[in-house]
Every structure is written in C-alpha cells, then in structure tokens.
Design a protein around this motif. Structure first.
Motif, short mmCIF file in Angstrom:
data_model
loop_
_atom_site.label_atom_id
_atom_site.label_comp_id
_atom_site.label_asym_id
_atom_site.label_seq_id
_atom_site.Cartn_x
_atom_site.Cartn_y
_atom_site.Cartn_z
N ALA A 169 0.87 -1.17 0.07
CA ALA A 169 0.01 0.09 -0.05
C ALA A 169 0.89 1.29 -0.13
O ALA A 169 0.67 2.03 -0.61
N ALA A 170 1.92 1.28 0.70
CA ALA A 170 2.99 2.39 0.71
C ALA A 170 3.59 2.56 -0.69
O ALA A 170 3.47 3.87 -0.96
N LEU A 193 1.17 15.67 -1.67
CA LEU A 193 0.06 15.92 -0.83
C LEU A 193 -1.33 16.53 -1.25
O LEU A 193 -2.45 16.26 -1.25
N GLU A 194 -0.82 17.58 -2.31
CA GLU A 194 -1.88 18.36 -2.88
C GLU A 194 -2.76 17.50 -4.18
O GLU A 194 -3.56 18.28 -4.80
N ALA A 195 -1.84 16.55 -4.50
CA ALA A 195 -2.22 15.89 -5.68
C ALA A 195 -3.61 15.08 -5.48
O ALA A 195 -3.97 14.99 -4.16
N ALA A 196 -4.42 14.82 -6.45
CA ALA A 196 -5.53 13.89 -6.13
C ALA A 196 -5.17 12.54 -5.51
O ALA A 196 -3.97 12.06 -5.59
N ASP A 197 -6.16 12.01 -4.91
CA ASP A 197 -5.86 10.78 -4.31
C ASP A 197 -5.62 9.68 -5.13
O ASP A 197 -5.97 9.69 -6.33
N PRO A 198 -4.71 8.68 -4.84
CA PRO A 198 -4.44 7.57 -5.86
C PRO A 198 -5.87 6.71 -6.08
O PRO A 198 -6.59 6.63 -5.23
N ASN A 199 -5.59 6.14 -7.16
CA ASN A 199 -6.52 4.97 -7.49
C ASN A 199 -6.95 4.05 -6.44
O ASN A 199 -6.05 3.35 -6.10
N ILE A 214 -6.21 0.24 -7.34
CA ILE A 214 -4.75 0.04 -7.32
C ILE A 214 -4.11 -0.19 -5.94
O ILE A 214 -3.12 -1.11 -5.47
N VAL A 215 -4.43 0.83 -4.89
CA VAL A 215 -4.22 0.58 -3.61
C VAL A 215 -4.50 -0.53 -2.94
O VAL A 215 -3.65 -1.45 -2.21
#
Length: 206
Positions: A46-47, A55-61, A64-65
C-alpha cells in the motif's frame, strides 16, 4: 459502530490475541509468521502504491491501492511461511531487544546505553533462537503475548503502570514488568508442558 466501540473491540481482540499467543504460541507460530508477513507485506504494498504522490495531488486510485495491499500481503504471507527458520531467529532477536530495553529502563540508563542493551540483547536472542529454536519460540511468544495482554488490560482499565511505552522501545513501570514476567512464565511453562506431552504421545521411530 462508533470510534469508541471500535477502540474497545480492538482492545478486546488484542487481549485475546495476547492470551492465545502466550499459551499456544508454539503450536501457532507458523500461523503467526504468516499473519505478520501478510500485514507487513500489505503495508509495504500500500505504501508503494501511494508513494511519490504529493499531498496536494488527487488521491491515488483506490483499486490500485487495494490491489497492492492484497498482492503485498500475499507475498509477505508466503515469505512468512517459507522463511520459518529465519522467523525463529527474528523472534529471538526481538525478545532479546525487548528484554534489553526493559533492563535499561529499570536501570534508568542513558539513551546510548539503552541502545547498547537493545543491540546486545538482540544479538544474544538471535543466537539463542538459532541454537534452541523450540525453546525460543515458546519464550518469545509467551513474552510477546503477555506484553500484549498486559498493555491491553492497562489501556482498557486506564492503569498507566501496565501500559508499555515506546520511549525506550518497550518499557513498563515496575508493576507492569512484574505482571508481564509472571504471565509469561506461566505461559512458557504451559507451552513447554504441552510440548512434552506431545512428544511422549508421538510414536517412537525405529
């Protein structure tokens, strides 16, 4: 279920897990390695799936996580199962480090001395685990289970003396240390007696 209910449930599970580990650790040691390997591998997966994202980017998919979590967990569980001998050495090293840390805490040692106790304890524990694998499995699971049980009880009842702190990796007040030692000794004795009974019941190979 609210956060308080979840916290209470987690504490109860921790207490029960500590008791099972303390008294039946030898029987379920490979299972413990597989479970630990799963969660370590899942955390790493997960990491890695979320690494590098600002941090300011969109949350990851999330798909995928989750996939990385599951795949990493399965890989870790497989390694935990295969690397059983290594797990015994690691368990011995962890126990030695914990005992070294507790000893340094009792002596109120400085940080550098504490580190020496921890490293020395880890080396001795690892070597003992390599030489006496069965005994080390019983000892390490008895102590780790007793520690989890006492910390869980201390947290649930609000008794600071029974809650292991992390200022020196793994320390308790004197009351907590005594209680952990007593429960661990009982757990080790029970495991050893069960092992002896199992050995006597096993057919003699000729």
């Amino acid at each position: 279920m609210n956060n308080v209910g979840l916290s209470t449930l987690a504490l109860i599970l921790s207490i029960l897990f500590g008791l099972v580990t303390c008294f039946f650790g030898y029987r379920i040691f490979r299972v413990l390695l597989v479970v630990a390997g799963f969660f370590i591998g899942a955390s790493v997966g997960a990491a890695l799936a979320t690494a590098g994202s600002p941090l300011e980017a969109a949350d990851p998919n999330p798909v995928i996580v989750i996939l990385a979590f599951v795949v990493g967990g399965l890989v870790g569980a497989g390694l935990g199962y295969v690397l059983y001998p290594v797990g015994v050495v690691v368990a011995g090293a962890a126990l030695g480090a914990a005992l070294g840390s507790v000893t340094a805490g009792v002596l109120n040692a400085e940080q550098a001395v504490t580190l020496g106790f921890v490293i020395g304890g880890a080396l001795v524990g690892g070597l003992v685990g390599l030489a006496l694998s069965r005994v080390m499995i019983m000892l390490s699971t008895a102590f780790s289970g007793a520690g989890a049980f006492v910390s869980g009880i201390g947290t649930m009842l609000g008794i600071p003396a029974l809650i292991g702190t992390t200022d020196r990796l793994y320390t308790y007040d004197l009351a907590g240390i005594v209680l952990v030692l007593v429960i661990a000794a009982v757990g080790f004795y029970y495991q050893y007696q069960e092992y002896q009974r199992t050995e006597r019941r096993s057919p003699v190979m000729t």
